[in-house]
Design a protein around this motif. Structure first.
Motif, PDB file in Angstrom:
ATOM      1  N   SER A   1      43.139  24.067 -22.393  1.00 30.28           N
ATOM      2  CA  SER A   1      44.479  23.701 -22.821  1.00 30.28           C
ATOM      3  C   SER A   1      44.574  22.180 -22.729  1.00 30.28           C
ATOM      4  O   SER A   1      44.801  21.621 -21.659  1.00 30.28           O
ATOM      5  N   LEU A   2      44.372  21.509 -23.843  1.00 28.93           N
ATOM      6  CA  LEU A   2      44.231  20.060 -23.834  1.00 28.93           C
ATOM      7  C   LEU A   2      45.365  19.329 -24.545  1.00 28.93           C
ATOM      8  O   LEU A   2      45.244  18.150 -24.840  1.00 28.93           O
ATOM      9  N   GLY A   3      46.473  20.017 -24.801  1.00 29.81           N
ATOM     10  CA  GLY A   3      47.592  19.389 -25.495  1.00 29.81           C
ATOM     11  C   GLY A   3      48.100  18.135 -24.799  1.00 29.81           C
ATOM     12  O   GLY A   3      48.541  17.190 -25.449  1.00 29.81           O
ATOM     13  N   HIS A   4      48.022  18.118 -23.480  1.00 33.63           N
ATOM     14  CA  HIS A   4      48.493  16.960 -22.714  1.00 33.63           C
ATOM     15  C   HIS A   4      47.675  15.704 -23.007  1.00 33.63           C
ATOM     16  O   HIS A   4      48.109  14.601 -22.717  1.00 33.63           O
ATOM     17  N   LEU A   5      46.493  15.867 -23.591  1.00 33.24           N
ATOM     18  CA  LEU A   5      45.651  14.720 -23.920  1.00 33.24           C
ATOM     19  C   LEU A   5      45.905  14.183 -25.332  1.00 33.24           C
ATOM     20  O   LEU A   5      45.278  13.220 -25.750  1.00 33.24           O
ATOM     21  N   ALA A   6      46.828  14.808 -26.057  1.00 33.05           N
ATOM     22  CA  ALA A   6      47.093  14.427 -27.450  1.00 33.05           C
ATOM     23  C   ALA A   6      47.324  12.925 -27.634  1.00 33.05           C
ATOM     24  O   ALA A   6      46.789  12.346 -28.591  1.00 33.05           O
ATOM     25  N   PRO A   7      48.086  12.249 -26.761  1.00 27.78           N
ATOM     26  CA  PRO A   7      48.298  10.813 -26.976  1.00 27.78           C
ATOM     27  C   PRO A   7      47.005   9.991 -26.963  1.00 27.78           C
ATOM     28  O   PRO A   7      46.964   8.906 -27.536  1.00 27.78           O
ATOM     29  N   LEU A   8      45.960  10.518 -26.352  1.00 29.42           N
ATOM     30  CA  LEU A   8      44.692   9.791 -26.310  1.00 29.42           C
ATOM     31  C   LEU A   8      43.879   9.968 -27.598  1.00 29.42           C
ATOM     32  O   LEU A   8      42.901   9.269 -27.813  1.00 29.42           O
ATOM     33  N   ARG A   9      44.262  10.931 -28.423  1.00 27.73           N
ATOM     34  CA  ARG A   9      43.595  11.212 -29.696  1.00 27.73           C
ATOM     35  C   ARG A   9      42.088  11.416 -29.523  1.00 27.73           C
ATOM     36  O   ARG A   9      41.270  10.828 -30.227  1.00 27.73           O
ATOM     37  N   LEU A  10      41.749  12.298 -28.588  1.00 30.27           N
ATOM     38  CA  LEU A  10      40.346  12.556 -28.279  1.00 30.27           C
ATOM     39  C   LEU A  10      39.818  13.840 -28.898  1.00 30.27           C
ATOM     40  O   LEU A  10      38.608  14.017 -28.986  1.00 30.27           O
ATOM     41  N   ARG A  11      40.697  14.732 -29.328  1.00 31.24           N
ATOM     42  CA  ARG A  11      40.267  16.048 -29.795  1.00 31.24           C
ATOM     43  C   ARG A  11      39.791  16.003 -31.240  1.00 31.24           C
ATOM     44  O   ARG A  11      40.376  15.328 -32.076  1.00 31.24           O
ATOM     45  N   ASP A  12      38.727  16.761 -31.511  1.00 32.68           N
ATOM     46  CA  ASP A  12      38.218  16.851 -32.875  1.00 32.68           C
ATOM     47  C   ASP A  12      38.949  17.966 -33.637  1.00 32.68           C
ATOM     48  O   ASP A  12      39.897  18.564 -33.123  1.00 32.68           O
ATOM     49  N   SER A  13      38.514  18.262 -34.853  1.00 33.99           N
ATOM     50  CA  SER A  13      39.194  19.252 -35.689  1.00 33.99           C
ATOM     51  C   SER A  13      39.148  20.656 -35.090  1.00 33.99           C
ATOM     52  O   SER A  13      39.967  21.503 -35.431  1.00 33.99           O
ATOM     53  N   GLU A  14      38.204  20.923 -34.177  1.00 29.42           N
ATOM     54  CA  GLU A  14      38.114  22.224 -33.511  1.00 29.42           C
ATOM     55  C   GLU A  14      38.865  22.243 -32.186  1.00 29.42           C
ATOM     56  O   GLU A  14      38.831  23.220 -31.451  1.00 29.42           O
ATOM     57  N   GLY A  15      39.534  21.135 -31.845  1.00 30.63           N
ATOM     58  CA  GLY A  15      40.320  21.071 -30.626  1.00 30.63           C
ATOM     59  C   GLY A  15      39.532  20.650 -29.396  1.00 30.63           C
ATOM     60  O   GLY A  15      40.069  20.635 -28.295  1.00 30.63           O
ATOM     61  N   ARG A  16      38.281  20.296 -29.582  1.00 28.90           N
ATOM     62  CA  ARG A  16      37.446  19.903 -28.449  1.00 28.90           C
ATOM     63  C   ARG A  16      37.415  18.391 -28.283  1.00 28.90           C
ATOM     64  O   ARG A  16      37.628  17.639 -29.227  1.00 28.90           O
ATOM     65  N   VAL A  17      37.101  17.975 -27.070  1.00 30.21           N
ATOM     66  CA  VAL A  17      36.899  16.570 -26.762  1.00 30.21           C
ATOM     67  C   VAL A  17      35.398  16.349 -26.723  1.00 30.21           C
ATOM     68  O   VAL A  17      34.678  17.057 -26.002  1.00 30.21           O
ATOM     69  N   ALA A  18      34.900  15.379 -27.495  1.00 29.63           N
ATOM     70  CA  ALA A  18      33.470  15.058 -27.453  1.00 29.63           C
ATOM     71  C   ALA A  18      33.135  14.512 -26.070  1.00 29.63           C
ATOM     72  O   ALA A  18      33.833  13.627 -25.553  1.00 29.63           O
ATOM     73  N   VAL A  19      32.102  15.073 -25.441  1.00 26.95           N
ATOM     74  CA  VAL A  19      31.727  14.658 -24.096  1.00 26.95           C
ATOM     75  C   VAL A  19      30.262  14.269 -24.035  1.00 26.95           C
ATOM     76  O   VAL A  19      29.433  14.748 -24.806  1.00 26.95           O
ATOM     77  N   ASP A  20      29.972  13.381 -23.106  1.00 31.92           N
ATOM     78  CA  ASP A  20      28.609  13.056 -22.725  1.00 31.92           C
ATOM     79  C   ASP A  20      28.511  13.517 -21.274  1.00 31.92           C
ATOM     80  O   ASP A  20      29.031  12.852 -20.377  1.00 31.92           O
ATOM     81  N   GLY A  21      27.923  14.685 -21.063  1.00 35.06           N
ATOM     82  CA  GLY A  21      27.993  15.322 -19.751  1.00 35.06           C
ATOM     83  C   GLY A  21      29.401  15.836 -19.565  1.00 35.06           C
ATOM     84  O   GLY A  21      29.862  16.678 -20.328  1.00 35.06           O
ATOM     85  N   THR A  22      30.123  15.288 -18.597  1.00 37.58           N
ATOM     86  CA  THR A  22      31.528  15.654 -18.414  1.00 37.58           C
ATOM     87  C   THR A  22      32.471  14.532 -18.831  1.00 37.58           C
ATOM     88  O   THR A  22      33.683  14.708 -18.832  1.00 37.58           O
ATOM     89  N   SER A  23      31.939  13.386 -19.191  1.00 34.18           N
ATOM     90  CA  SER A  23      32.741  12.215 -19.541  1.00 34.18           C
ATOM     91  C   SER A  23      33.122  12.246 -21.016  1.00 34.18           C
ATOM     92  O   SER A  23      32.273  12.445 -21.890  1.00 34.18           O
ATOM     93  N   ALA A  24      34.404  12.029 -21.315  1.00 31.83           N
ATOM     94  CA  ALA A  24      34.856  11.971 -22.703  1.00 31.83           C
ATOM     95  C   ALA A  24      34.217  10.768 -23.382  1.00 31.83           C
ATOM     96  O   ALA A  24      34.245   9.659 -22.857  1.00 31.83           O
ATOM     97  N   VAL A  25      33.632  10.979 -24.542  1.00 34.07           N
ATOM     98  CA  VAL A  25      32.920   9.915 -25.256  1.00 34.07           C
ATOM     99  C   VAL A  25      33.857   8.747 -25.571  1.00 34.07           C
ATOM    100  O   VAL A  25      33.506   7.587 -25.366  1.00 34.07           O
ATOM    101  N   GLU A  26      35.060   9.062 -26.046  1.00 35.66           N
ATOM    102  CA  GLU A  26      36.011   8.015 -26.438  1.00 35.66           C
ATOM    103  C   GLU A  26      36.816   7.446 -25.276  1.00 35.66           C
ATOM    104  O   GLU A  26      37.480   6.426 -25.430  1.00 35.66           O
TER     105      GLU A  26
END
Length: 159
Positions: free
Chosen positions: A98-123
């Motif tokens: 449930s990542l709606g709270h991260l919407a202002p960061l604009r990190l989610r892709d078209s599938e609703g996922r955040v791109a990660v490198d390990g556990t760290s968000a890429v962006e």
């Protein structure tokens, strides 16, 4: 550290000796009785049809009990200003992505996922996501699998 369940409490307890830490939760932490460990919890859950939620949200494993009883593991109410001032945010808030709270960061892709490198968000590399299954580590959405992923994340942050 954000999250008032097992992951939030246990990772916070593990990080406390290594860094200045603020642990934020929506409500005060609900610790299970100290005699309840993972094995006892699964035994109790297996005997009850209604679940174990009334026992609490946090299994007080030894590191959590020690940090709680000695004082540094203290929850703070959620505060977006504190989050904005953080060097690193570890978000441990449940089993569903449930990542709606991260919407202002604009990190989610078209599938609703955040791109990660390990556990760290890429962006936003200060943001770490734990417990999202194979997305953030092998079986990290399980009690057994989250341990290695969490330990590797803590080691990376400590470095």
């Amino acid at each position: 550290m954000v999250g008032g369940g097992n992951s939030g409490a246990q990772i916070a307890a593990d990080l406390l000796p290594h860094t200045e830490l603020t642990w934020m939760t929506r409500r005060p932490p609900r610790y299970m009785p100290d005699e309840i460990d993972g094995k006892a919890l699964f035994d109790i859950a297996g005997r009850r049809a209604e679940g174990v939620g009334e026992l609490g949200d946090i299994v007080a494993v030894p590191s959590v009990r020690e940090a709680r009883d000695s004082g540094p593991l203290t929850a703070t109410p959620m505060n977006t200003r504190t989050l904005a001032d953080a060097d690193v945010v570890i978000w441990c808030t449940g089993f569903r992505p449930s990542l709606g709270h991260l919407a202002p960061l604009r990190l989610r892709d078209s599938e609703g996922r955040v791109a990660v490198d390990g556990t760290s968000a890429v962006e936003e590399p200060r943001l770490h996501l734990l417990g999202y299954g194979s997305w953030t580590g092998p079986a990290s959405a399980t009690l057994i699998g989250v341990g290695p992923t969490a330990k590797a994340t803590i080691a990376k942050i400590a470095r």
